[in-house]
Design a protein around this motif. Structure first.
Motif, PDB file in Angstrom:
ATOM      1  N   MET A 100      40.733  49.479  31.990  1.00  0.00           N
ATOM      2  CA  MET A 100      41.514  48.867  32.589  1.00  0.00           C
ATOM      3  C   MET A 100      41.494  48.249  33.483  1.00  0.00           C
ATOM      4  O   MET A 100      41.203  49.111  34.461  1.00  0.00           O
ATOM      5  CB  MET A 100      43.082  49.266  31.557  1.00  0.00           C
ATOM      6  N   ASP A 101      41.548  46.921  33.816  1.00  0.00           N
ATOM      7  CA  ASP A 101      41.967  46.527  34.634  1.00  0.00           C
ATOM      8  C   ASP A 101      43.284  46.096  35.365  1.00  0.00           C
ATOM      9  O   ASP A 101      43.693  45.424  34.487  1.00  0.00           O
ATOM     10  CB  ASP A 101      41.132  44.959  34.977  1.00  0.00           C
ATOM     11  N   TYR A 102      43.443  47.136  36.619  1.00  0.00           N
ATOM     12  CA  TYR A 102      45.729  46.839  36.686  1.00  0.00           C
ATOM     13  C   TYR A 102      45.236  45.765  36.958  1.00  0.00           C
ATOM     14  O   TYR A 102      46.777  45.869  37.714  1.00  0.00           O
ATOM     15  CB  TYR A 102      45.255  48.570  37.785  1.00  0.00           C
ATOM     16  N   TRP A 148      32.127  56.669  43.066  1.00  0.00           N
ATOM     17  CA  TRP A 148      33.296  56.048  42.327  1.00  0.00           C
ATOM     18  C   TRP A 148      33.908  54.550  43.610  1.00  0.00           C
ATOM     19  O   TRP A 148      34.443  53.487  43.485  1.00  0.00           O
ATOM     20  CB  TRP A 148      34.769  56.279  42.173  1.00  0.00           C
ATOM     21  N   ASP A 149      32.808  54.157  44.926  1.00  0.00           N
ATOM     22  CA  ASP A 149      33.176  53.548  46.021  1.00  0.00           C
ATOM     23  C   ASP A 149      34.371  53.952  46.963  1.00  0.00           C
ATOM     24  O   ASP A 149      34.538  52.753  46.799  1.00  0.00           O
ATOM     25  CB  ASP A 149      32.811  51.888  45.132  1.00  0.00           C
ATOM     26  N   PHE A 150      34.555  54.844  47.034  1.00  0.00           N
ATOM     27  CA  PHE A 150      35.522  55.480  47.657  1.00  0.00           C
ATOM     28  C   PHE A 150      35.569  55.779  48.908  1.00  0.00           C
ATOM     29  O   PHE A 150      36.101  56.435  50.047  1.00  0.00           O
ATOM     30  CB  PHE A 150      36.658  56.337  47.447  1.00  0.00           C
ATOM     31  N   ASN A 180      38.779  52.779  37.277  1.00  0.00           N
ATOM     32  CA  ASN A 180      39.864  51.693  36.997  1.00  0.00           C
ATOM     33  C   ASN A 180      40.117  51.324  37.914  1.00  0.00           C
ATOM     34  O   ASN A 180      40.461  50.218  38.473  1.00  0.00           O
ATOM     35  CB  ASN A 180      40.695  52.245  35.827  1.00  0.00           C
ATOM     36  N   MET A 181      40.220  52.915  38.595  1.00  0.00           N
ATOM     37  CA  MET A 181      41.472  51.795  40.417  1.00  0.00           C
ATOM     38  C   MET A 181      39.942  51.210  41.530  1.00  0.00           C
ATOM     39  O   MET A 181      40.736  50.164  41.126  1.00  0.00           O
ATOM     40  CB  MET A 181      41.791  53.246  40.607  1.00  0.00           C
ATOM     41  N   SER A 182      38.423  51.748  41.493  1.00  0.00           N
ATOM     42  CA  SER A 182      38.024  51.001  42.084  1.00  0.00           C
ATOM     43  C   SER A 182      37.734  49.798  41.625  1.00  0.00           C
ATOM     44  O   SER A 182      37.051  48.199  42.345  1.00  0.00           O
ATOM     45  CB  SER A 182      37.185  52.356  42.159  1.00  0.00           C
ATOM     46  N   ASN A 183      37.388  50.099  39.721  1.00  0.00           N
ATOM     47  CA  ASN A 183      37.222  48.847  40.716  1.00  0.00           C
ATOM     48  C   ASN A 183      38.215  46.957  39.592  1.00  0.00           C
ATOM     49  O   ASN A 183      38.150  46.837  39.578  1.00  0.00           O
ATOM     50  CB  ASN A 183      36.676  48.479  37.910  1.00  0.00           C
ATOM     51  N   ASP A 243      30.091  51.974  24.160  1.00  0.00           N
ATOM     52  CA  ASP A 243      30.045  50.790  24.332  1.00  0.00           C
ATOM     53  C   ASP A 243      30.461  49.929  25.300  1.00  0.00           C
ATOM     54  O   ASP A 243      30.781  49.529  26.804  1.00  0.00           O
ATOM     55  CB  ASP A 243      29.119  49.793  23.160  1.00  0.00           C
ATOM     56  N   ILE A 244      32.052  49.925  24.917  1.00  0.00           N
ATOM     57  CA  ILE A 244      33.366  49.937  26.499  1.00  0.00           C
ATOM     58  C   ILE A 244      32.649  50.413  27.816  1.00  0.00           C
ATOM     59  O   ILE A 244      33.270  49.672  28.797  1.00  0.00           O
ATOM     60  CB  ILE A 244      35.084  50.572  25.889  1.00  0.00           C
ATOM     61  N   PHE A 245      32.575  51.804  27.912  1.00  0.00           N
ATOM     62  CA  PHE A 245      31.985  52.578  28.421  1.00  0.00           C
ATOM     63  C   PHE A 245      30.829  52.136  28.966  1.00  0.00           C
ATOM     64  O   PHE A 245      30.967  52.936  30.913  1.00  0.00           O
ATOM     65  CB  PHE A 245      32.654  53.906  28.940  1.00  0.00           C
ATOM     66  N   VAL A 246      29.834  52.383  29.283  1.00  0.00           N
ATOM     67  CA  VAL A 246      28.579  52.600  29.071  1.00  0.00           C
ATOM     68  C   VAL A 246      27.684  51.396  28.967  1.00  0.00           C
ATOM     69  O   VAL A 246      26.630  51.104  29.672  1.00  0.00           O
ATOM     70  CB  VAL A 246      27.557  53.800  28.865  1.00  0.00           C
ATOM     71  N   ARG A 247      28.019  49.577  28.865  1.00  0.00           N
ATOM     72  CA  ARG A 247      27.184  48.079  28.454  1.00  0.00           C
ATOM     73  C   ARG A 247      28.308  47.407  29.016  1.00  0.00           C
ATOM     74  O   ARG A 247      27.816  46.696  29.218  1.00  0.00           O
ATOM     75  CB  ARG A 247      26.883  48.268  27.152  1.00  0.00           C
ATOM     76  N   GLN A 248      29.269  47.440  29.428  1.00  0.00           N
ATOM     77  CA  GLN A 248      30.158  45.969  29.397  1.00  0.00           C
ATOM     78  C   GLN A 248      30.452  46.484  30.674  1.00  0.00           C
ATOM     79  O   GLN A 248      31.117  47.430  31.101  1.00  0.00           O
ATOM     80  CB  GLN A 248      31.485  46.756  28.459  1.00  0.00           C
ATOM     81  N   TYR A 249      30.620  45.563  31.079  1.00  0.00           N
ATOM     82  CA  TYR A 249      30.631  45.582  33.110  1.00  0.00           C
ATOM     83  C   TYR A 249      32.376  45.387  32.627  1.00  0.00           C
ATOM     84  O   TYR A 249      32.168  44.820  32.435  1.00  0.00           O
ATOM     85  CB  TYR A 249      29.765  44.471  33.994  1.00  0.00           C
ATOM     86  N   PRO A 250      33.354  46.068  33.879  1.00  0.00           N
ATOM     87  CA  PRO A 250      32.396  47.379  34.813  1.00  0.00           C
ATOM     88  C   PRO A 250      32.072  48.247  34.173  1.00  0.00           C
ATOM     89  O   PRO A 250      33.280  48.581  33.608  1.00  0.00           O
ATOM     90  CB  PRO A 250      33.475  46.639  36.216  1.00  0.00           C
ATOM     91  N   PHE A 251      31.305  49.048  35.030  1.00  0.00           N
ATOM     92  CA  PHE A 251      30.947  50.576  34.604  1.00  0.00           C
ATOM     93  C   PHE A 251      32.183  51.895  34.851  1.00  0.00           C
ATOM     94  O   PHE A 251      32.610  51.532  35.370  1.00  0.00           O
ATOM     95  CB  PHE A 251      29.339  51.246  34.449  1.00  0.00           C
TER      96      PHE A 251
END
Length: 372
Positions: free
Chosen positions: A131-133, A74-76, A44-47, A262-270
């Motif tokens: 969540m998108d913070y 996590w792209d950090f 969530n932080m990274s996304n 599906d929220i976590f594995v099929r809906q972008y961002p993952f």
């Protein structure tokens, strides 16, 4: 986004998770056949565009630190910002254990001092959600808030483990009850806070030296009148594993629901995690596996239904597994019956054994490395 992140992953949870957290922090608990709990907040932080995150951990942190060894998943993995893991300071003259959530941040004040970002997003490491913070930060700015507390309407749920908020029509905080026996509202804090970096430093320097060690007890509740504190409602899927064994069990079982998975594995961002190099799961002749999510490297010879199976699990012939969680390396012998159970990492069940919990609300737990 001009914000830094802080993930609270102390890991004690007052023993509410029993054997599951004897050797690991709650943020390191396995979730949904391939994740660790902290993966959700980290992702969530990274996304959300937060490129600098501190993880504050304390009890049984070895497995958590091992999971976070490489931050690139996590792209950090970057020159500017990145992922920082902080534990209590230890020296030849003693050690300073974190005495609360506020104290854990105060003891790592240099992280705040050396940052330039305007806002801080503080979240726990043992909640499962996406969540998108940025939405909460934008709300915080629009309201002109000093502190924003993310909450969810939990009408019909047991609220005795949560902080319960009373809000006015403008969503400004009027009152806050910590774990009340009889809640006045169903607006439960999710342990996610938005605050300016400078204000956070100022408040910590004011309360911690005076013996105030908690974010809620010593900052939010005492300052609710003098500061502009608002609630931000989150309406998506949210679950916590830090409150009880039954909540941990139920959260994993939620991953058997397609709409949740599906929220976590099929809906972008993952939601991302540290990958493991294992072969695909193998289903031998006679195996029956239904309504089950399966980790890599598992081998099935028996029957498994309505369960969550992690990597490198083995089930032998004529075994039956129902309504259970089998963690990494679990081995089930021939003719066994496992039902309403949580089998921790590297549990071995010999031939003909029966492990049956009272119900899915009261599962039996075999701790890590048990040989039965």
């Amino acid at each position: 986004m001009k914000a830094i992140g802080i993930i609270l992953a102390g890991g004690n949870n007052d023993g509410r998770l029993g054997a599951l957290t004897e050797q690991r922090a709650s943020a390191a608990l396995p979730i949904g056949s391939c994740y660790r709990a902290i993966d959700f907040t980290l992702s969530n932080m990274s996304n959300s565009g937060i490129g600098k995150v501190a993880v504050l951990t304390q009890y049984n942190s070895r497995s958590l630190r091992d999971h976070l060894t490489s931050s690139k998943w996590w792209d950090f993995g970057r020159k500017q910002g990145g992922l920082f893991v902080f534990t209590p300071y230890t020296s030849s003259t003693g050690n300073d254990w974190f005495r609360g959530t506020a104290d854990s941040i105060y003891q790592n004040m240099t992280y705040l001092m050396r940052s330039n970002e305007e806002y801080v997003v503080i979240a726990s490491g043992d909640s499962i959600y996406k969540m998108d913070y940025r939405d909460a930060v934008n709300y915080h700015i629009q309201k002109g808030a000093d502190i924003t507390v993310v909450y969810q309407n939990m009408e019909g749920r047991d609220l005795s483990y949560f902080g319960i908020m009373q809000l006015d029509e403008e969503q400004r905080l009027l009152g806050f009850e910590e774990k009340p026996e009889q809640a006045q509202t169903s607006s439960a804090s999710l342990g996610i806070y938005i605050i300016s970096r400078k204000l956070l430093i100022e408040l910590l320097q004011k309360v911690v030296p005076q013996g105030g060690y908690g974010l809620v007890k010593d900052i939010i509740i005492p300052f609710r009148s003098s500061l502009k504190i608002y609630g931000y409602e989150f309406k998506g899927y949210w679950s916590t594993i830090g409150t009880s064994v039954s909540d941990y069990f139920a959260t994993n079982m939620d991953f058997l629901k397609k709409e949740v998975r599906d929220i976590f594995v099929r809906q972008y961002p993952f939601i991302e995690t540290k990958p493991k190099d294992e072969p695909p799961a193998k289903y031998n002749a006679g195996a029956e596996v239904s309504d089950t999510i399966v980790g890599s490297g598992a081998i099935f010879n028996g029957k498994v239904e309505h369960s969550v199976v992690f990597r490198k699990v083995y089930t032998a012939e004529d075994s039956v597994v129902r309504n259970s969680i089998l963690m990494e390396g679990t081995r089930i012998g021939k003719g066994c019956v496992i039902e309403n159970a949580i089998l921790d990492k590297d549990v071995e069940i010999s031939d003909g054994q029966r492990v049956i919990g009272k119900s899915m609300q009261e599962p039996v737990v075999l701790k890590k490395g048990t040989k039965l």
